[in-house]
Design a protein around this motif. Structure first.
Motif, PDB file in Angstrom:
ATOM      1  N   THR A   2      10.637   0.367   2.074  1.00  0.00           N
ATOM      2  CA  THR A   2       9.657  -0.697   1.919  1.00  0.00           C
ATOM      3  C   THR A   2      10.139  -1.932   2.671  1.00  0.00           C
ATOM      4  O   THR A   2      11.294  -2.320   2.541  1.00  0.00           O
ATOM      5  N   THR A  14       4.830  -3.213   3.459  1.00  0.00           N
ATOM      6  CA  THR A  14       4.401  -1.858   3.820  1.00  0.00           C
ATOM      7  C   THR A  14       5.513  -0.912   3.410  1.00  0.00           C
ATOM      8  O   THR A  14       6.673  -1.327   3.231  1.00  0.00           O
ATOM      9  N   SER A  28       1.823   3.309   3.674  1.00  0.00           N
ATOM     10  CA  SER A  28       0.910   2.409   2.971  1.00  0.00           C
ATOM     11  C   SER A  28       0.295   1.418   3.941  1.00  0.00           C
ATOM     12  O   SER A  28       0.787   1.210   5.045  1.00  0.00           O
ATOM     13  N   ASP A  29      -0.783   0.790   3.481  1.00  0.00           N
ATOM     14  CA  ASP A  29      -1.331  -0.384   4.149  1.00  0.00           C
ATOM     15  C   ASP A  29      -0.499  -1.587   3.698  1.00  0.00           C
ATOM     16  O   ASP A  29       0.479  -1.446   2.966  1.00  0.00           O
ATOM     17  N   HIS A  31       0.402  -4.686   1.409  1.00  0.00           N
ATOM     18  CA  HIS A  31       0.209  -5.005  -0.009  1.00  0.00           C
ATOM     19  C   HIS A  31       0.897  -6.314  -0.349  1.00  0.00           C
ATOM     20  O   HIS A  31       1.876  -6.697   0.296  1.00  0.00           O
ATOM     21  N   ALA A  37       2.997  -1.262  -2.372  1.00  0.00           N
ATOM     22  CA  ALA A  37       3.130  -0.545  -1.103  1.00  0.00           C
ATOM     23  C   ALA A  37       3.835   0.789  -1.308  1.00  0.00           C
ATOM     24  O   ALA A  37       3.418   1.822  -0.774  1.00  0.00           O
ATOM     25  N   GLU A  40       1.515   3.392  -2.994  1.00  0.00           N
ATOM     26  CA  GLU A  40       0.533   3.965  -2.075  1.00  0.00           C
ATOM     27  C   GLU A  40       1.189   4.957  -1.108  1.00  0.00           C
ATOM     28  O   GLU A  40       0.619   6.007  -0.818  1.00  0.00           O
ATOM     29  N   ALA A  41       2.387   4.639  -0.634  1.00  0.00           N
ATOM     30  CA  ALA A  41       3.083   5.550   0.279  1.00  0.00           C
ATOM     31  C   ALA A  41       3.425   6.871  -0.419  1.00  0.00           C
ATOM     32  O   ALA A  41       3.260   7.945   0.169  1.00  0.00           O
ATOM     33  N   ASN A  44       0.234   8.895  -0.826  1.00  0.00           N
ATOM     34  CA  ASN A  44      -0.141   9.508   0.456  1.00  0.00           C
ATOM     35  C   ASN A  44       0.800  10.640   0.849  1.00  0.00           C
ATOM     36  O   ASN A  44       0.364  11.630   1.447  1.00  0.00           O
ATOM     37  N   SER A  84      -2.916   6.104  -6.451  1.00  0.00           N
ATOM     38  CA  SER A  84      -1.670   5.336  -6.314  1.00  0.00           C
ATOM     39  C   SER A  84      -1.297   4.688  -7.652  1.00  0.00           C
ATOM     40  O   SER A  84      -0.117   4.501  -7.942  1.00  0.00           O
TER      41      SER A  84
END
Length: 152
Positions: A2, A14, A28-29, A31, A37, A40-41, A44, A84
């Motif tokens: 991160t 990110t 991730s996008d 955050h 972040a 989300e990663a 995904n 997420s």
């Protein structure tokens, strides 16, 4: 991993999550928080993981079952995160795939279950419903093994 950086004149994070054996990753996008972040990663990454007839990623388990002399199944179960937000709470969901070992083009699948047993039962039910001849060849199996589960 991160990282924080200036994005659109604000400090944002990110993240990238990588499964080392397969090299698959999720990103991730931007955050406001590092944990957002990272969540989300990870989400995904798990969306990219799974199984095929011949291989599994680290979130899956496989077992070959001989139900009868004429019924041999390969059963795969995988856990994943449905969102997420589920990453941060540790809430997992389960998917499963059941294949006819003698003809790997025949498969049944199920996803979105709260436990692995329900997912596997639904995958076997899908396989048997989709291929009635296979279901007939498996009919000597224990009574009730292809009953439809209730999604919880």
């Amino acid at each position: 991993k991160t990282c924080g950086d200036i994005y659109d004149w604000e400090w944002r994070y990110t993240s990238t999550a990588t499964e080392t054996n397969s090299g698959k990753s999720g990103k991730s996008d931007h955050h406001k928080s590092g944990s957002g972040a990272a969540d989300e990663a990870i989400y995904n990454l798990f969306a990219a993981l799974g199984s095929t007839f011949d291989a599994d990623d680290c979130n899956c388990g496989r077992q070959d079952e001989s139900i009868s002399d004429t019924c041999n199944l390969r059963l795969d179960e995988c856990f994943y995160f449905a969102s997420s937000g589920d990453v941060s709470t540790g809430t997992t969901s389960f998917s499963a795939t059941a294949w006819d070992i003698d003809d790997s083009t025949k498969s049944g699948s199920a996803t979105g279950y709260s436990n692995d047993t329900l997912a596997m039962e639904a995958a076997v039910q899908d396989l048997m419903t989709s291929y009635p001849a296979l279901a007939a060849s498996c009919s000597t199996a224990e009574e009730g093994w292809v009953e439809a589960p209730v999604r919880v």
